[in-house]
Design an enzyme around this catalytic site. Sequence first.
Site, PDB file in Angstrom:
ATOM      1  CB  CYS A   7     -23.832 -46.723   4.654  1.00 40.58           C
ATOM      2  SG  CYS A   7     -24.142 -45.089   4.212  1.00 40.58           S
ATOM      3  CB  SER A  33      19.075 -25.717 -26.858  1.00 39.57           C
ATOM      4  OG  SER A  33      20.078 -26.519 -27.794  1.00 39.57           O
ATOM      5  CD  GLU A  50      22.274 -21.174 -13.570  1.00 40.16           C
ATOM      6  OE1 GLU A  50      22.882 -20.297 -13.041  1.00 40.16           O
ATOM      7  OE2 GLU A  50      21.606 -21.103 -14.842  1.00 40.16           O
ATOM      8  CB  ALA A  66      -0.953  -0.090   1.289  1.00 35.21           C
ATOM      9  CE  LYS A 101      13.414 -31.174 -18.361  1.00 36.29           C
ATOM     10  NZ  LYS A 101      13.464 -31.086 -19.761  1.00 36.29           N
ATOM     11  CE  LYS A 149      23.959 -22.374 -17.528  1.00 35.93           C
ATOM     12  NZ  LYS A 149      22.958 -20.950 -17.269  1.00 35.93           N
ATOM     13  CE  LYS A 177      15.685 -27.060 -18.703  1.00 37.16           C
ATOM     14  NZ  LYS A 177      14.740 -26.654 -18.642  1.00 37.16           N
ATOM     15  CD  GLU A 233      13.595 -20.305 -18.676  1.00 34.84           C
ATOM     16  OE1 GLU A 233      14.509 -19.792 -19.263  1.00 34.84           O
ATOM     17  OE2 GLU A 233      12.807 -21.191 -19.123  1.00 34.84           O
ATOM     18  CG  ASP A 244      -0.018  -0.015  -4.427  1.00 37.42           C
ATOM     19  OD1 ASP A 244       1.038  -0.341  -5.163  1.00 37.42           O
ATOM     20  OD2 ASP A 244      -0.770  -0.618  -4.338  1.00 37.42           O
TER      21      ASP A 244
END
Length: 680
Positions: free
Chosen positions: A421, A91, A123, A43, A324, A300, A125, A183, A46
Amino acid sequence: MTGPSVTGAVAGDAQARVNALRALLERHAHAYYVLDSPTIPDADYDALFRELEALESAHPELITATSPTQRVGAPPLPAFTQVRHSVPMLSLANGFADEDIVAFDRRVRDGLSASDEVAYATELKFDGLAINLRYEAGVLVEAATRGDGATGENVTTNIRTIRAIPLRLQTAQPPAVIDIRGEVLMYKADFARLNARQRAAGLKEFANPRNAAAGSLRQLDSAITAQRSLRFFAYGVGLLEGAAMPPSHAALLDWYRQLGVPVCEHRKVVAGASGLLAFYREIGEKRSALPYEIDGVVYKVNDATLQQQLGFVARAPRYALAHKFPAEEASTVVQGIDVQVGRTGAITPVARLAPVSVGGVTVTNATLHNEDEVRRKDIRIGDSVIVRRAGDVIPEVVSFVPELRPLDAREFVMPTACPVCGSTILRLEEEAIARCSGGWLKCAAQRKGGLQHFVSRRAMDIEGLGEQLIDQLVDRKVINTPADLYRLGLVGLAELDRMADRSAQNVLAALEKSKATTLARFIYALGIRHVGEATAKALAAHFGGLDALLAASEEQLLEVDDVGPVVAGAIRTFLADPLNVELIAQLRAAGIHWTETTARVNAVLPQSGKTFVLTGTLPTLTREAAAALIEAAGGKVAGSVSRKTNYVVAGSDAGSKLAKAEELGVAILDEAALLQLLND
Ligand code: D41
């Protein structure tokens, strides 16, 4: 030298305030998105933002492209244009099994003729979309999707709406040109909120955060993207001019962080294949608790010179590997839809699936939650579906694949009688859940569920009484209620299948041990609807003893923190049933005991039971000071306005809460009126 004109002085003041506001807003955004430690409430952010907007609209000449107000507002595009990447976006090669990682490390060492262990930067993915951010002289000038690696789509106007991405790099000496790669993704919580909004608006929901992020970035109208709370983490570099390439991957990410660009917090430099595998295991355990989805980890070679030496194979650098995790989603076929009966009689449709491995576990059943969900997702028997199993959560059916729907796919029909039942299944008008009306007297499924809950770890914590044992005890009518558990003897137990004497003795010992408990656990164990652990604790703390709770009227129950009409009603309904009162008496007679405390006698303060909501900036009191004064007078401070709110205390710049208060007719106080009320 002539002095500045009067208007010049005003504009100068405005310029100074605009600069200060921009610096403040950038600092707070940096703390939030890069350091992950917010410095001010939303708030307040904002309010500063609105002040800047107001100043800029009074002095349009002060607007700059990198002002925090200029993220949104570009007119919708007719289409995305193509962007050719200056340096191709490569890639990542994938590995799954430990052997793949050992082989990767071997290839790296062979490629470098290294005899020692290689240092790797590790790190996460992120499961999002790869993006290239082009900064020239420190200013974000272009953003493009990865596309096929050579050319992508220009998504600059959309990317500019992402607050996590700085419009200007935080440095006095920016490189002439830098391509920052990373990403774009959506946090799980933001995804859930987005889908709730989509549902409420009758719009299509997204299958997962990745699709939601992709859909949000593919909007031609960036005003829509701006509402989607996207995030960004950097992990690579393309073209770099006018600055030296950092000597390692770890140094690159450290530099990004200094420049105000978010990078992965879960990263470290490790040695050799064993270091990689240890990191993989460590992150695997944290995976489900992360606020965003990851589909693996990335390794890496840390040293930039060694990276260069290794070169590429088929558009993927030899120095990097994605390890993965087993997929959390898989596709399979719905062979049938049954219903399960829970301990409160809730009927849950469950899809019976052709066995499929999800996240390394074979799944044959997945929940469909309730009847409305089955209709909303339009899942039919015979459909090919996506099944999801995240962490320890029960597997669920996410969606069906329209292209694969067979002509004879059948719709689910909610049964009218309980499959256990035979009692009627009822669905109250305002409820999403259909229930068996048998209660635990008639319905064995409810008896079993209630007993399982009673013995569970956070309730009475009776070890060794597993699901199968309870099923047998109920099916053979050895026990009906939790009180019967404490009448079990060695003979009765030892007669059961697969129950050795020794295990029977352990169960009896666990039952005996469970008799010394706490009031909160006991209340929770009773399985009263809507009374979870937190409510049970609040009830125990409030009443101190069981008799006070048993005697409490609905009004007295409502005095307990966080107990509203629904919970109070559920407690009274439970206690109005003589069978439940009898059960409690039997459990106490069996020797279940706890230490009672004296009830927390709420000295009746002038504002006891009154709820206040603070909004806007008060002339003299800080928010904290106002809240402390209200609480000292016995009042409660809540975050949002509802019919239960007694007073809304409004200062300047009060927004939607004030409007809501006016709409609901809640009394509105200014600071003076608040102080007056508290002094009375
Ligand atoms: O988090 C990721 N998804 C991620 C993707 C990551 N942490 N590192 C990455 N590194 C690269 C190289 C080594 C080529 C710079 C990547 C990707 N590439 C990548 N993402 C999509 C395609 C390639």
